[in-house]
Design a protein around this motif. Sequence first.
Motif, short mmCIF file in Angstrom:
data_model
loop_
_atom_site.label_atom_id
_atom_site.label_comp_id
_atom_site.label_asym_id
_atom_site.label_seq_id
_atom_site.Cartn_x
_atom_site.Cartn_y
_atom_site.Cartn_z
N GLU A 96 -3.51 17.47 -3.57
CA GLU A 96 -2.31 16.95 -2.91
C GLU A 96 -2.70 15.67 -2.19
O GLU A 96 -3.60 15.67 -1.36
CB GLU A 96 -1.79 17.97 -1.89
N VAL A 97 -2.02 14.58 -2.53
CA VAL A 97 -2.27 13.30 -1.86
C VAL A 97 -1.04 12.89 -1.08
O VAL A 97 0.09 13.10 -1.53
CB VAL A 97 -2.69 12.19 -2.86
N PRO A 98 -1.23 12.33 0.11
CA PRO A 98 -0.09 11.93 0.92
C PRO A 98 0.59 10.68 0.34
O PRO A 98 -0.07 9.81 -0.21
CB PRO A 98 -0.70 11.64 2.30
N GLY A 99 1.88 10.64 0.50
CA GLY A 99 2.65 9.51 -0.03
C GLY A 99 2.96 8.43 0.98
O GLY A 99 3.60 7.45 0.64
N HIS A 100 2.50 8.56 2.20
CA HIS A 100 2.91 7.63 3.25
C HIS A 100 2.06 6.37 3.36
O HIS A 100 2.43 5.43 4.08
CB HIS A 100 2.93 8.34 4.61
N HIS A 101 0.94 6.28 2.67
CA HIS A 101 0.07 5.11 2.80
C HIS A 101 0.71 3.88 2.17
O HIS A 101 1.30 3.95 1.09
CB HIS A 101 -1.29 5.38 2.15
N THR A 102 0.57 2.76 2.87
CA THR A 102 1.17 1.52 2.39
C THR A 102 0.14 0.55 1.82
O THR A 102 0.51 -0.50 1.32
CB THR A 102 1.95 0.82 3.51
N SER A 103 -1.14 0.91 1.90
CA SER A 103 -2.17 0.06 1.31
C SER A 103 -3.24 0.94 0.67
O SER A 103 -3.44 2.09 1.05
CB SER A 103 -2.82 -0.84 2.37
N TYR A 104 -3.92 0.35 -0.30
CA TYR A 104 -4.99 1.07 -0.97
C TYR A 104 -6.10 1.43 0.01
O TYR A 104 -6.67 2.52 -0.06
CB TYR A 104 -5.56 0.23 -2.13
N GLN A 105 -6.41 0.52 0.94
CA GLN A 105 -7.49 0.78 1.90
C GLN A 105 -7.19 2.01 2.76
O GLN A 105 -8.07 2.82 3.01
CB GLN A 105 -7.71 -0.45 2.80
N GLN A 106 -5.95 2.17 3.21
CA GLN A 106 -5.57 3.35 3.99
C GLN A 106 -5.73 4.61 3.14
O GLN A 106 -6.26 5.63 3.60
CB GLN A 106 -4.11 3.27 4.44
N PHE A 107 -5.25 4.54 1.92
CA PHE A 107 -5.33 5.68 1.01
C PHE A 107 -6.78 6.06 0.75
O PHE A 107 -7.16 7.23 0.83
CB PHE A 107 -4.62 5.35 -0.31
N ARG A 108 -7.61 5.08 0.42
CA ARG A 108 -9.03 5.32 0.12
C ARG A 108 -9.74 5.96 1.32
O ARG A 108 -10.48 6.93 1.16
CB ARG A 108 -9.73 4.02 -0.26
N LYS A 109 -9.48 5.44 2.49
CA LYS A 109 -10.13 5.97 3.70
C LYS A 109 -9.73 7.44 3.92
O LYS A 109 -10.58 8.28 4.23
CB LYS A 109 -9.74 5.13 4.91
N ALA A 110 -8.47 7.76 3.76
CA ALA A 110 -8.00 9.14 3.93
C ALA A 110 -8.59 10.06 2.87
O ALA A 110 -9.04 11.17 3.17
CB ALA A 110 -6.47 9.19 3.90
#
Length: 113
Positions: free
Chosen positions: A84-98
Amino acid sequence: MPEMILDRVVWPRHDSSESEPECSIDQQCSALAFFRQYVEKANSEKLKDLLTFWVGWVILPQHLYIEVTSGLLPKSRTCHEILEVPGHHTSYQQFRKALEGAVQTADTGFGLI
């Protein structure tokens, strides 16, 4: 190895018979694009860690399921091979860090102690 993982992913589909998705179509598309980018850029050690977090071991199952949720952090349901991945990230960097933060929590489970 990125191709091996991506080839086994069962990407989410929205059927009219299903309940309403937790995230908008735009959020789902962004999260899945970020995920694909992560897998394509990751080295073999990071992919191994991702797989361990996702399914509990480094052996590829026949199918890997992914869902986009409204949660804050990525989660895995290893018994069902669902990430399950969150859909709220607005940048790849935020997504990668999470994603990397969540994946690092798998280092003490699944027989690795």
